[in-house]
Motif scaffolding. Structure first.
Motif, PDB file in Angstrom:
ATOM      1  N   VAL A 124     -22.002 -11.664  37.042  1.00 21.58           N
ATOM      2  CA  VAL A 124     -22.905 -11.849  38.174  1.00 21.58           C
ATOM      3  C   VAL A 124     -24.367 -11.827  37.709  1.00 21.58           C
ATOM      4  O   VAL A 124     -25.225 -12.501  38.282  1.00 21.58           O
ATOM      5  CB  VAL A 124     -22.620 -10.806  39.278  1.00 21.58           C
ATOM      6  CG1 VAL A 124     -23.032  -9.412  38.864  1.00 21.58           C
ATOM      7  CG2 VAL A 124     -23.292 -11.177  40.568  1.00 21.58           C
ATOM      8  N   TYR A 126     -25.361 -12.991  34.693  1.00 24.87           N
ATOM      9  CA  TYR A 126     -25.538 -14.348  34.173  1.00 24.87           C
ATOM     10  C   TYR A 126     -25.847 -15.309  35.325  1.00 24.87           C
ATOM     11  O   TYR A 126     -26.763 -16.129  35.243  1.00 24.87           O
ATOM     12  CB  TYR A 126     -24.262 -14.835  33.481  1.00 24.87           C
ATOM     13  CG  TYR A 126     -24.175 -14.538  32.008  1.00 24.87           C
ATOM     14  CD1 TYR A 126     -25.233 -14.850  31.153  1.00 24.87           C
ATOM     15  CD2 TYR A 126     -23.033 -13.972  31.463  1.00 24.87           C
ATOM     16  CE1 TYR A 126     -25.142 -14.585  29.806  1.00 24.87           C
ATOM     17  CE2 TYR A 126     -22.938 -13.700  30.109  1.00 24.87           C
ATOM     18  CZ  TYR A 126     -24.002 -14.011  29.289  1.00 24.87           C
ATOM     19  OH  TYR A 126     -23.916 -13.760  27.964  1.00 24.87           O
ATOM     20  N   PHE A 128     -27.036 -14.661  38.325  1.00 24.57           N
ATOM     21  CA  PHE A 128     -28.317 -14.372  38.963  1.00 24.57           C
ATOM     22  C   PHE A 128     -29.471 -14.940  38.149  1.00 24.57           C
ATOM     23  O   PHE A 128     -30.349 -15.621  38.686  1.00 24.57           O
ATOM     24  CB  PHE A 128     -28.470 -12.851  39.111  1.00 24.57           C
ATOM     25  CG  PHE A 128     -29.672 -12.439  39.913  1.00 24.57           C
ATOM     26  CD1 PHE A 128     -29.592 -12.336  41.287  1.00 24.57           C
ATOM     27  CD2 PHE A 128     -30.874 -12.154  39.292  1.00 24.57           C
ATOM     28  CE1 PHE A 128     -30.687 -11.969  42.034  1.00 24.57           C
ATOM     29  CE2 PHE A 128     -31.984 -11.782  40.027  1.00 24.57           C
ATOM     30  CZ  PHE A 128     -31.888 -11.688  41.406  1.00 24.57           C
ATOM     31  N   VAL A 131     -29.625 -18.732  38.310  1.00 27.80           N
ATOM     32  CA  VAL A 131     -30.117 -19.278  39.573  1.00 27.80           C
ATOM     33  C   VAL A 131     -31.643 -19.404  39.537  1.00 27.80           C
ATOM     34  O   VAL A 131     -32.211 -20.378  40.037  1.00 27.80           O
ATOM     35  CB  VAL A 131     -29.679 -18.383  40.758  1.00 27.80           C
ATOM     36  CG1 VAL A 131     -30.463 -18.711  42.019  1.00 27.80           C
ATOM     37  CG2 VAL A 131     -28.202 -18.547  41.025  1.00 27.80           C
ATOM     38  N   THR A 222     -14.976 -16.865  38.562  1.00 25.23           N
ATOM     39  CA  THR A 222     -15.297 -17.230  39.936  1.00 25.23           C
ATOM     40  C   THR A 222     -16.796 -17.302  40.180  1.00 25.23           C
ATOM     41  O   THR A 222     -17.306 -18.261  40.753  1.00 25.23           O
ATOM     42  CB  THR A 222     -14.732 -16.164  40.905  1.00 25.23           C
ATOM     43  OG1 THR A 222     -13.397 -15.920  40.560  1.00 25.23           O
ATOM     44  CG2 THR A 222     -14.832 -16.619  42.327  1.00 25.23           C
ATOM     45  N   ILE A 223     -17.485 -16.233  39.763  1.00 27.87           N
ATOM     46  CA  ILE A 223     -18.833 -16.004  40.265  1.00 27.87           C
ATOM     47  C   ILE A 223     -19.805 -17.069  39.774  1.00 27.87           C
ATOM     48  O   ILE A 223     -20.650 -17.542  40.527  1.00 27.87           O
ATOM     49  CB  ILE A 223     -19.297 -14.591  39.852  1.00 27.87           C
ATOM     50  CG1 ILE A 223     -18.406 -13.553  40.544  1.00 27.87           C
ATOM     51  CG2 ILE A 223     -20.730 -14.353  40.229  1.00 27.87           C
ATOM     52  CD1 ILE A 223     -18.349 -13.691  42.029  1.00 27.87           C
ATOM     53  N   LEU A 226     -19.254 -20.250  41.592  1.00 26.04           N
ATOM     54  CA  LEU A 226     -19.609 -20.036  43.001  1.00 26.04           C
ATOM     55  C   LEU A 226     -21.131 -20.038  43.186  1.00 26.04           C
ATOM     56  O   LEU A 226     -21.662 -20.603  44.134  1.00 26.04           O
ATOM     57  CB  LEU A 226     -19.017 -18.702  43.461  1.00 26.04           C
ATOM     58  CG  LEU A 226     -19.141 -18.300  44.920  1.00 26.04           C
ATOM     59  CD1 LEU A 226     -18.426 -19.292  45.804  1.00 26.04           C
ATOM     60  CD2 LEU A 226     -18.560 -16.913  45.144  1.00 26.04           C
ATOM     61  N   MET A 227     -21.847 -19.422  42.241  1.00 27.17           N
ATOM     62  CA  MET A 227     -23.296 -19.302  42.389  1.00 27.17           C
ATOM     63  C   MET A 227     -24.043 -20.559  41.950  1.00 27.17           C
ATOM     64  O   MET A 227     -25.125 -20.833  42.453  1.00 27.17           O
ATOM     65  CB  MET A 227     -23.816 -18.112  41.560  1.00 27.17           C
ATOM     66  CG  MET A 227     -23.498 -16.761  42.155  1.00 27.17           C
ATOM     67  SD  MET A 227     -23.989 -15.425  41.051  1.00 27.17           S
ATOM     68  CE  MET A 227     -25.606 -15.011  41.712  1.00 27.17           C
TER      69      MET A 227
ATOM     70  N   PHE B  27     -32.814 -15.013  27.912  1.00 29.04           N
ATOM     71  CA  PHE B  27     -32.091 -14.470  29.062  1.00 29.04           C
ATOM     72  C   PHE B  27     -32.506 -13.021  29.343  1.00 29.04           C
ATOM     73  O   PHE B  27     -32.915 -12.669  30.448  1.00 29.04           O
ATOM     74  CB  PHE B  27     -30.584 -14.583  28.788  1.00 29.04           C
ATOM     75  CG  PHE B  27     -29.731 -13.740  29.660  1.00 29.04           C
ATOM     76  CD1 PHE B  27     -29.410 -14.155  30.935  1.00 29.04           C
ATOM     77  CD2 PHE B  27     -29.218 -12.536  29.200  1.00 29.04           C
ATOM     78  CE1 PHE B  27     -28.624 -13.372  31.752  1.00 29.04           C
ATOM     79  CE2 PHE B  27     -28.425 -11.752  30.000  1.00 29.04           C
ATOM     80  CZ  PHE B  27     -28.127 -12.174  31.280  1.00 29.04           C
ATOM     81  N   THR B 216     -16.970  -8.807  40.350  1.00 28.10           N
ATOM     82  CA  THR B 216     -17.435  -9.201  41.674  1.00 28.10           C
ATOM     83  C   THR B 216     -16.351  -9.908  42.468  1.00 28.10           C
ATOM     84  O   THR B 216     -16.247  -9.743  43.681  1.00 28.10           O
ATOM     85  CB  THR B 216     -18.635 -10.169  41.553  1.00 28.10           C
ATOM     86  OG1 THR B 216     -19.426  -9.770  40.461  1.00 28.10           O
ATOM     87  CG2 THR B 216     -19.460 -10.156  42.813  1.00 28.10           C
ATOM     88  N   ILE B 245     -26.187  -8.066  44.019  1.00 27.04           N
ATOM     89  CA  ILE B 245     -26.883  -9.054  43.194  1.00 27.04           C
ATOM     90  C   ILE B 245     -26.501 -10.467  43.625  1.00 27.04           C
ATOM     91  O   ILE B 245     -27.353 -11.329  43.816  1.00 27.04           O
ATOM     92  CB  ILE B 245     -26.533  -8.828  41.710  1.00 27.04           C
ATOM     93  CG1 ILE B 245     -27.024  -7.454  41.261  1.00 27.04           C
ATOM     94  CG2 ILE B 245     -27.137  -9.908  40.840  1.00 27.04           C
ATOM     95  CD1 ILE B 245     -26.436  -7.008  39.950  1.00 27.04           C
ATOM     96  N   ALA B 249     -29.127 -13.159  45.471  1.00 26.53           N
ATOM     97  CA  ALA B 249     -29.463 -14.429  44.815  1.00 26.53           C
ATOM     98  C   ALA B 249     -29.452 -15.572  45.821  1.00 26.53           C
ATOM     99  O   ALA B 249     -30.253 -16.497  45.733  1.00 26.53           O
ATOM    100  CB  ALA B 249     -28.471 -14.710  43.685  1.00 26.53           C
TER     101      ALA B 249
END
Lengths: 299, 291
Positions: A124, A126, A128, A131, A222-223, A226-227, B27, B216, B245, B249
């Motif tokens: 999550v 990664y 965030f 994005v 998934t995340i 999804l993001m 990153f 998550t 988080i 976002a």
């Protein structure tokens, strides 16, 4: 003496009790996966009735019009997994070559340290960072769409699976290198020649396993999709298009409470994912078996 | 030609390694530069004083405190479920034997569980709620308990395999001494083998805590929500750091909320980073000793 005999009697019994208890725990752990499979199959059962199967296995997802096709998502999953591996695999192999003696000692320990640190980054996080860092970059560079795209998700996902690829190949290199290094050096091979012409061909099974395992990881995540992937249920035309994966589809259907009519597609997606992960696992098992056979044969 | 391929290979390998390191540095640098300044008491507690928040006198609405507590509770309950089961199964697989077909089925099932996408665990939890609603618990809903169970399933294979590996790595001399002195099998396991492999077993537990804290996808389907505050009971919905988080976002409305997202991401990264490196360190120490 009597107490001693009694003790040993109790000991014998408790040994059996403990063994049974431990065996029971093991069985429970092994049953978990069967129970999960059973539950998902049970709920996917209605698909196989009537004409439901053609509804689910169709090309279009428009829940309002009663079209619940998940083929676009299945294709999305495979596309995203494939492109991520196209990026992660060569980079991972390059990193392994560097770490196995192409680069000076301090640099190879630095790379391995970075790769090990990468394993501890939550998906999550990664997502965030991408994005707010990668997506604007993609949007700015190509002036196409919102930036939430197949490309952005692929890049981030490849960072996620890179450690898996690197650690697997590196372990294999470390195992066979000592045997090869001396022989190859005696034949007058430079380090780079050893790696390119001997080490890599000799560990093709590990390379294959790393590819499969990484692909499985990428498809199962998934995340990040999804993001970052935009989640439009369509067949993508270009890397800049938005796509939706099976995993993201499950998350979206559950969180938007689309009603029980779309649940069929939910559990159908679940079965496909379960099948993919079982296939990856089976292939890895097969490779490992093959590796063992060939090693025995070489002896 | 050979020379060309070798030069290209060297060049490309360096390029890949430098790309990896640079990407990681950018990153982390991006996250730290945006997140570090937000890490203070108001990130955690918002406008409420830490004293009131810690003792539950006042609810925290604009801080990540409920998410931190939610994640801690989730980790705690899932470990209560998974750790005893996982370690027992690991001990059994390392020290006892069963017939070959049963053994290979068990091995395959555990490997399959280890490779399962986490969303499948979440889907399983969701299916369980649907099932319970249909059968004997019509008011069943997603909650902290359900998430803990699913997360426990997720970390179970890690626990089993690390325990097993740690025990198997012990040298034969250690294994036979206890037996030679008259210990029974279980006494030998309990008093000799487990203490000697405790570091490896610990590394598995820490790894599981890290996995439970970062995941998550599972909680997304099994009961996490955005603004529930602290859970009053195990059957309540809850907040969690990774979900906060994810949610911020997509749904942030003010720059403050975005900053909170960066702060939460950095906090989670520091947390899992510490846990995974600790597990790594413990693991390396055992493999170093056995050599």
């Amino acid at each position: 003496m009597a107490t001693f005999r009694q003790n040993s009697f109790f000991q014998g019994t408790s040994e059996t009790v403990i063994k049974t208890g431990l065996f029971f725990a093991t069985l429970v752990a092994a049953f978990v996966v069967i129970v999960i499979f059973g539950f998902i199959c049970y709920f996917a059962l209605p698909i196989f009735h009537e004409e439901q199967i053609s509804t689910v296995l169709s090309w279009s997802w428009k829940p309002v019009q009663g079209q619940f096709g998940i083929i676009p998502m299945a294709i999305g999953s495979i596309c995203l997994g494939a492109t991520s591996m196209c990026l992660a695999f060569p980079v991972g192999l390059g990193v392994c070559c560097c770490a196995s003696g192409l680069a000076p000692k301090w640099f190879s320990s630095l790379i391995l340290l970075v790769v090990r640190l990468m394993t501890s980054v939550p998906t999550v996080v990664y997502g965030f960072v991408s994005v707010f860092l990668l997506v604007p970059m993609v949007r700015g560079a190509f002036h196409h769409g919102t930036g939430f795209s197949w490309l952005a998700a692929s890049i981030t996902l490849s960072a996620l699976v890179l450690p898996t690829v690197v650690l697997l190949i590196h372990t294999q290199f470390e195992q066979i290198d000592p045997g090869i290094r001396l022989t190859a050096a005696a034949l007058g091979f430079k380090r780079v020649s050893q790696i390119v012409w001997v080490l890599i061909p000799a560990s093709y099974q590990a390379l294959f396993a790393a590819g499969i395992l990484g692909f499985g990881r990428a498809v199962g995540d998934t995340i990040i999709s999804l993001m970052l992937a935009g989640n439009a249920p369509q067949i993508p035309d270009s890397l800049l298009d938005s796509i939706r994966t099976l995993t993201a589809h499950i998350a979206l259907v559950v969180s938007t409470e689309a009603g029980s009519s779309s649940y069929n597609s939910l559990f159908a997606s679940g079965i496909i994912l379960f099948g993919m992960s079982a296939a990856v696992n089976g292939t890895l098992r097969f490779i490992r078996l093959g590796a063992r056979v060939s090693r025995d044969f070489n002896k | 030609m050979t020379k060309f391929i070798e030069t290209a290979a060297t060049f490309l390998s360096y390029a890949c390694a430098i790309l990896t390191v640079t990407t990681f540095v950018i990153f982390v640098g991006f996250l730290v530069s945006h997140g570090l300044t937000t890490i203070n008491l108001s990130l955690f507690f918002g406008d409420v004083s830490p004293y009131d928040a810690l003792f539950g006198n006042a609810p925290v609405w604009d801080g990540i405190w409920p998410a931190v507590v939610g994640t801690a509770l989730l980790v705690f309950f899932s470990c209560i479920l998974a750790v005893p089961l996982g370690i027992s199964a690991g001990i059994f697989l390392a020290e006892y034997t069963v017939s070959r077909p049963i053994r290979s089925i068990i091995d395959f099932a555990i490997d399959l569980l280890a490779g399962m996408p986490s969303i499948i665990m979440g889907l399983f939890g969701f299916a369980m709620v649907l099932f319970l609603r249909k059968t004997f618990l019509p008011e069943a809903n997603t909650c902290l308990l359900l998430s803990s169970v699913c997360i426990a399933f997720l970390v179970l294979p890690y626990l089993i395999r690390t325990t097993q590996t740690a025990l198997v790595a012990l040298p034969a001399a250690v294994r036979l001494t206890g037996i030679g002195l008259g210990f029974t099998k279980w006494q030998n396991i309990l008093h000799v083998l487990i203490p000697l492999s405790s570091r490896g077993i610990m590394s598995g537990v820490i790894l599981s805590i890290g996995r439970a804290a970062e995941d998550t996808a599972v909680i997304l389907l099994t009961g996490v929500v955005a603004n529930s505050g602290l859970p009053g009971a195990i059957t309540d919905k809850f907040e969690a750091l990774p979900f906060t988080i994810y949610y911020l976002a997509a749904e942030y409305r003010t720059p403050e909320e975005l900053n909170r997202g960066f702060g939460a991401a950095l906090v989670l990264l520091i947390l899992t980073g510490t846990l995974f490196q600790a597990a790594n360190w413990l693991h390396n120490r055992i493999s170093g000793e056995s050599r």
